[in-house]
Design a protein around this motif. Structure first.
Motif, short mmCIF file in Angstrom:
data_model
loop_
_atom_site.label_atom_id
_atom_site.label_comp_id
_atom_site.label_asym_id
_atom_site.label_seq_id
_atom_site.Cartn_x
_atom_site.Cartn_y
_atom_site.Cartn_z
N ALA A 144 1.09 -1.19 0.05
CA ALA A 144 0.28 -0.29 -0.30
C ALA A 144 0.61 1.28 -0.19
CB ALA A 144 -0.67 0.16 1.10
N TYR A 149 -1.91 0.49 -3.33
CA TYR A 149 -3.08 1.96 -2.70
C TYR A 149 -3.88 2.53 -3.74
CZ TYR A 149 -5.58 4.86 1.04
OH TYR A 149 -6.49 5.62 1.89
N HIS A 153 -9.56 1.66 -2.23
CA HIS A 153 -9.56 1.10 -1.21
C HIS A 153 -9.59 2.33 -0.48
CE1 HIS A 153 -6.38 -0.95 -3.49
NE2 HIS A 153 -6.30 -2.02 -1.99
N LEU A 171 -6.97 -0.46 6.20
CA LEU A 171 -6.98 -1.77 5.48
C LEU A 171 -5.62 -2.41 5.18
CD1 LEU A 171 -9.11 -0.85 2.05
CD2 LEU A 171 -10.15 -2.50 3.86
N ALA A 354 -0.55 -5.14 -1.34
CA ALA A 354 -2.16 -3.92 -1.06
C ALA A 354 -3.39 -5.69 -1.24
CB ALA A 354 -2.35 -3.05 -1.62
N VAL A 360 -11.96 -5.22 -3.13
CA VAL A 360 -11.78 -4.18 -2.05
C VAL A 360 -13.13 -4.29 -3.11
CG1 VAL A 360 -11.03 -2.06 -2.41
CG2 VAL A 360 -9.27 -4.19 -2.33
#
Length: 480
Positions: A144, A149, A153, A171, A354, A360
């Motif tokens: 991330a 990211y 997200h 997250l 991530a 997501v």
């Protein structure tokens, strides 16, 4: 004596830690990559396309109806160790998907999963994942803090922060990683405030942990202890008298209490009201792992804190997207300051890739579905009532821990249920202490009254309801 300024003390300590990180040039930032939808300019516009349902649909049943091969069935019946290799695949001409070759299957009703609301099969959630995958593939692959990211997200974090009524949210790859990241970040405060060196005992952080907390909390605390800035105290399971005594006898200023909100093996709730009272008295930071309560408990699915009307008393809430949300991932709902600290010091967050964008997107859709399809929460609590009425056992949550004693009894009962068409796993040491082996029954919103009647009838033939305990008297450490 009441200590009303505990929260402000912690806010100041976190602020000092952030200042130290900034001076050392190691304060980390999240820089969202903007993934533009080819059909719409703003990813949040997809929320208008979410389709909701006001009652159970036929496809809901795939959340609780599963199949196993006859080979798996026979190995399970004989408790034969398996690495999953009994599935033999062969490519079918003209098709991309492999299928099991020359095998018969046994259908089972799943009573051992954590998909409490039955969202794993929801078409709106699957469609959100498919749309994101078609538009963006898996998204940027990196941590991330590097490139993983995105605006997807950020949107999910905002919706989770709103759900938990916290200033922000971070997250994490899994719920396990979320607890590990938070515990190591807490541990870093002591050393940062001591000039980035090993703090004296008075400057260390005292963490008070329930004896039956999840393994991820335990492992996170073990890692924090290695930093030599944390001292861990274990209090007897849900014993507020013992916790109050430990807190009263502790001379360390920086205190943290961490507990599961709904315990995964026993199915009982942390005493939230009493914890809130002790927080006012001792001024500690209250951390709740609400993995099993999020989306299930509370009028709006806000979790255990909402259920007991003490959301303002919880400083940090850890959650997961792999249980009631039916997806994957973990999160930490907290203040913006805490988020900055965790993303700068939480090793399991920093050094993990991530969550993929389609996952997501699916999780964000799940948050919306769980919020609007409130019938699912009503349904799962009706199933809890059904179990109580059918067995006489005073269960209080969708996690029902039927303690049968020896390992042989638990395995025999599990095999009987398997033969009867139910997937219920025997829980044995080291997950639980010796002689407290159990059947862990997990209820789902898409189980029916008929499912409950058939399950309890099968259970009645292998255990005596009147002699069955649902809470363990053991007060030692969780083995995992």
């Amino acid at each position: 004596m009441e200590t009303p300024n505990g929260a402000s003390y912690w806010d100041n300590w976190v602020g000092e830690a952030l200042s130290t990180l900034d001076s050392l040039k190691v304060l980390r930032s999240l820089r969202p990559i903007s993934l533009r939808n080819q059909n719409k300019d703003n990813v949040s516009d997809q929320a208008t396309a979410f389709k909701m349902f006001d009652e159970m649909q036929p496809w809901d049943r795939s959340s609780v109806e599963v199949e196993i091969t006859q080979t798996t069935f026979h190995r399970w019946m004989h408790d034969t160790p398996s690495s999953g290799d009994e599935f033999v695949y062969t490519a079918v001409s003209g098709e991309d998907e492999p299928v099991a070759y020359d095998e018969k299957f046994k259908k089972l009703i799943l009573f051992s999963g954590n998909d409490y609301l039955g969202l794993s099969s929801h078409p709106t959630i699957g469609r959100a994942a498919a749309m994101a995958a078609q538009q963006h593939g898996m998204g940027p692959r990196g941590s991330a803090l590097i490139c993983g990211y995105t605006n997807y997200h950020r949107l999910l974090e905002s919706s989770l922060a709103d759900l938990k009524k916290k200033g922000d949210c971070l997250l994490c790859p899994t719920g396990f990683a979320a607890n590990m990241a938070l515990m190591t970040a807490i541990g870093s405060i002591g050393s940062l405030l001591a000039g980035n060196s090993i703090p004296s005992e008075d400057e260390q952080i005292a963490v008070f942990s329930d004896a039956l907390n999840h393994a991820s909390i335990i492992d996170g605390l073990r890692l924090a202890e290695r930093q030599k800035s944390v001292k861990v105290f274990i209090y007897r399971h849900c014993d507020m008298t013992h916790l109050n005594k430990l807190l009263s006898n502790c001379r360390m200023r920086k205190k943290v209490v961490v507990t599961d909100g709904l315990f995964s093996m026993d199915g009982d709730f942390a005493p939230m009201v009493e914890l809130a009272d002790l927080r006012k008295k001792h001024g500690f930071l209250l951390v709740i792992d609400d993995a099993h309560g999020t989306f299930v408990c509370g009028k709006n699915g806000g979790g255990v804190a909402e259920e007991f009307n003490c959301e303002n008393d919880v400083d940090i809430c850890i959650g997961t997207l792999s249980k009631a949300a039916g997806c994957h991932g973990g999160f930490i709902a907290c203040s913006k300051r805490w988020k900055l600290l965790i993303q700068s010091r939480g090793r399991s967050f920093i050094f993990s890739t991530a969550i993929p964008v389609p996952v997501v997107a699916a999780a964000h859709a799940a948050v919306e579905v769980a919020k609007h399809e409130s019938w699912r929460r009503k349904a799962i609590w009706n199933r809890v009532k059904d179990f109580h009425l059918l067995t006489g056992i005073p269960v209080t949550s969708p996690i029902i821990s039927l303690i049968v004693g020896s390992e042989d009894k638990a395995l025999q009962a599990s095999r009987h249920l398997l033969q009867s068409g139910f997937h219920v796993t025997a829980i044995r040491p080291p997950t639980v202490p010796p002689n407290s082996c159990r059947l862990r029954v997990a209820l789902c919103a898409v189980h029916t009254r008929e499912d409950m009647e058939n399950l309890t009838a099968a259970l009645s033939r292998c255990i005596n309801f009147q002699d069955t305990r649902i809470y363990d008297d053991f007060n030692g450490y969780a083995r995992l």
